[in-house]
Write an enzyme that holds these catalytic residues in place. Structure first.
Site, PDB file in Angstrom:
ATOM      1  N   ASP A   1       0.886  -1.174   0.000  1.00 44.29           N
ATOM      2  CA  ASP A   1       0.000   0.000   0.000  1.00 44.29           C
ATOM      3  C   ASP A   1       0.913   1.209   0.000  1.00 44.29           C
ATOM      4  OD1 ASP A   1      -1.571   2.155   0.621  1.00 44.29           O
ATOM      5  OD2 ASP A   1      -2.633   1.188   2.279  1.00 44.29           O
TER       6      ASP A   1
ATOM      7  N   TYR B   1       1.345   0.623  14.888  1.00 37.42           N
ATOM      8  CA  TYR B   1       0.382   0.453  13.811  1.00 37.42           C
ATOM      9  C   TYR B   1       0.842   1.113  12.523  1.00 37.42           C
ATOM     10  CZ  TYR B   1      -3.682   0.628  10.915  1.00 37.42           C
ATOM     11  OH  TYR B   1      -4.528   0.483   9.858  1.00 37.42           O
TER      12      TYR B   1
ATOM     13  N   LYS C   1      -2.928  -2.761   8.137  1.00 38.32           N
ATOM     14  CA  LYS C   1      -2.983  -4.235   8.128  1.00 38.32           C
ATOM     15  C   LYS C   1      -2.109  -4.787   7.011  1.00 38.32           C
ATOM     16  CE  LYS C   1      -5.407  -6.076  11.374  1.00 38.32           C
ATOM     17  NZ  LYS C   1      -4.601  -6.800  12.348  1.00 38.32           N
TER      18      LYS C   1
ATOM     19  N   ASP D   1      -2.738  -7.190   4.734  1.00 40.06           N
ATOM     20  CA  ASP D   1      -3.389  -7.397   3.443  1.00 40.06           C
ATOM     21  C   ASP D   1      -2.659  -8.433   2.587  1.00 40.06           C
ATOM     22  OD1 ASP D   1      -5.099  -5.492   4.432  1.00 40.06           O
ATOM     23  OD2 ASP D   1      -4.144  -3.851   3.369  1.00 40.06           O
TER      24      ASP D   1
ATOM     25  N   GLN E   1      -5.167 -28.368 -10.418  1.00 41.02           N
ATOM     26  CA  GLN E   1      -5.441 -29.463 -11.384  1.00 41.02           C
ATOM     27  C   GLN E   1      -4.336 -30.522 -11.430  1.00 41.02           C
ATOM     28  OE1 GLN E   1      -8.938 -27.378 -12.399  1.00 41.02           O
ATOM     29  NE2 GLN E   1      -8.432 -29.453 -12.900  1.00 41.02           N
TER      30      GLN E   1
END
Ligand code: F6R
Ligand code: MG
Ligand code: MG
Length: 363
Positions: A11, A229, A232, A234, A242
């Site tokens: 971000d 902080y 987040k 993310d 397969q």
């Protein structure tokens, strides 16, 4: 020849608060990665965004944790921050670039990374999942469903190539220790750890029969790197599909239930993870709900073919409705736990100030 797929994200600035990545940033990243294809560093790339996170999906022949590839991603993030985010005064310009100088690898510097290298099979489908407003441990329940739960993945029971099961590598994000668990044998021990997704995070999944890599997830925890902080984490996730791995539809089946994850508003709330197509890859209500986009590719001769917007399908309309209903219900709790995270997991907290203020007021 072995091919590497690297998904590196950060971000570095968004528009209208933490809602989405503007076109100017995407164009900048496409131009820089296009130059890297011209010089031969990359074979191919796809640029997109999950909410406010810029996502670089790249293929090359350099292996995982390669300095040139990580350096390229770092330079794209730095360049876009300087040349676009700051100029346009985007919100949170350079938010996830926690260190100033690049020292060979973006791990531990803020951006999230999921990478895997493999010898291409006759045909190699992969899915790339990218989430916004949640944390790396959010994948735990989905990876468990995909690779260990026969109620989700029919092939675990009825396809001999999956029947031996998968090995999970789990990282303790607090100590840095890693643990290996074999499913189905060790599932109770595995669940004992990964049921605490804030601390124990599935990092890789391997096929037991031959050790082939099946899934790789990003494990960054920005708050642990920065000690405070910074938004987040993310997370992103790559899953192979397969012919001896879960079918694409078995992988997607896990996302039909919008499980509760930590993140959402101010990184401090529990909410449902809503699977959305690219056109809904922005966060709205209460900065959410937490969202996941899924892109399907073929890895062909070292290059990405695709993508397919995997959740752009009516079969996920119901999951989106359920997620909205859960969001409605859980939001009614307002500031109360368990909607609001416990004090140790909250990214913002005024609790120390409140307690300090109350100190002189005791009876
Ligand atoms: C969560 C997130 C947002 C912000 C919120 C407040 O990861 O990015 O929910 O936490 O919008 O943002 P500031 O503190 O920047 O005003
Ligand atoms: Mg942001
Ligand atoms: Mg984000």
């Amino acid at each position: 020849m072995r091919t590497t797929i690297s998904v590196i994200k950060a971000d570095i600035g968004s528009v209208a608060g933490h809602v989405t990545v503007p076109e100017e940033i995407l164009e900048y990243a496409k131009r820089r990665l296009g130059e890297a294809v011209e010089t031969g560093l990359l074979n191919s790339f796809y640029v997109t965004h999950a909410g406010d996170d810029l996502e670089l999906i790249m293929t090359h022949h350099k292996g995982v944790d390669n300095e040139e590839i990580h350096g390229l991603a770092w330079n794209v993030f730095r360049g876009a921050t300087e040349e676009v985010s700051k100029r346009l005064k985007l919100y949170g310009a350079g938010q996830d670039l926690l260190k100033d100088a690049f020292s060979g690898n973006v791990r531990g510097m803020g951006p999230g990374v999921a990478e895997m290298e493999f010898e291409e099979r006759k045909s190699d489908p992969v899915a790339v999942f990218m989430a916004d407003k949640t944390e790396p441990g959010a994948w735990n329940i989905y990876l468990y469903k995909i690779f260990a739960d026969p109620f989700n993945t029919a092939g675990l029971v009825i396809d001999p190539r999956l029947h031996e099961g998968f090995r999970f590598i789990v990282l303790d994000v607090q100590t840095g220790e890693e643990y290996a668990f074999d499913a189905p044998d060790d599932i109770y021990d595995l669940l004992a750890l990964i049921g605490t997704p804030s601390r124990y995070v599935i990092k890789n999944v391997f096929r037991r029969s031959d050790g082939e890599v099946a899934a790789a997830a990003s494990t960054t925890r920005l708050s642990l790197i920065a000690g405070k902080y910074v938004g987040k984490d993310d997370p992103v996730l790559i899953v192979r599909s397969q012919s001896g791995f879960p079918a694409m539809g078995e992988i997607l089946e896990a996302f039909a239930t919008p499980y509760l994850v930590a993140g959402w508003m101010r990184g401090s709330h529990v909410g449902p993870l809503m699977p959305v197509p690219l056109r809904y890859s922005k966060v709205a209500r209460f900065d959410g709900p937490p969202r996941v986009i899924g892109l399907g590719f073929q890895i062909s001769n070292g290059k990405l073919v695709g993508p397919v917007d995997l959740f752009d399908d009516p079969s996920f309309d119901h999951a989106r409705r359920v997620a909205s209903e859960i969001a409605d219900y859980i939001r009614k709790h307002g500031p109360f736990m368990p909607h609001r995270l416990g004090p140790e997991e909250m990214e913002y907290t005024t609790l120390p100030q409140v307690l300090e203020k109350l100190r002189g007021r005791k009876d």
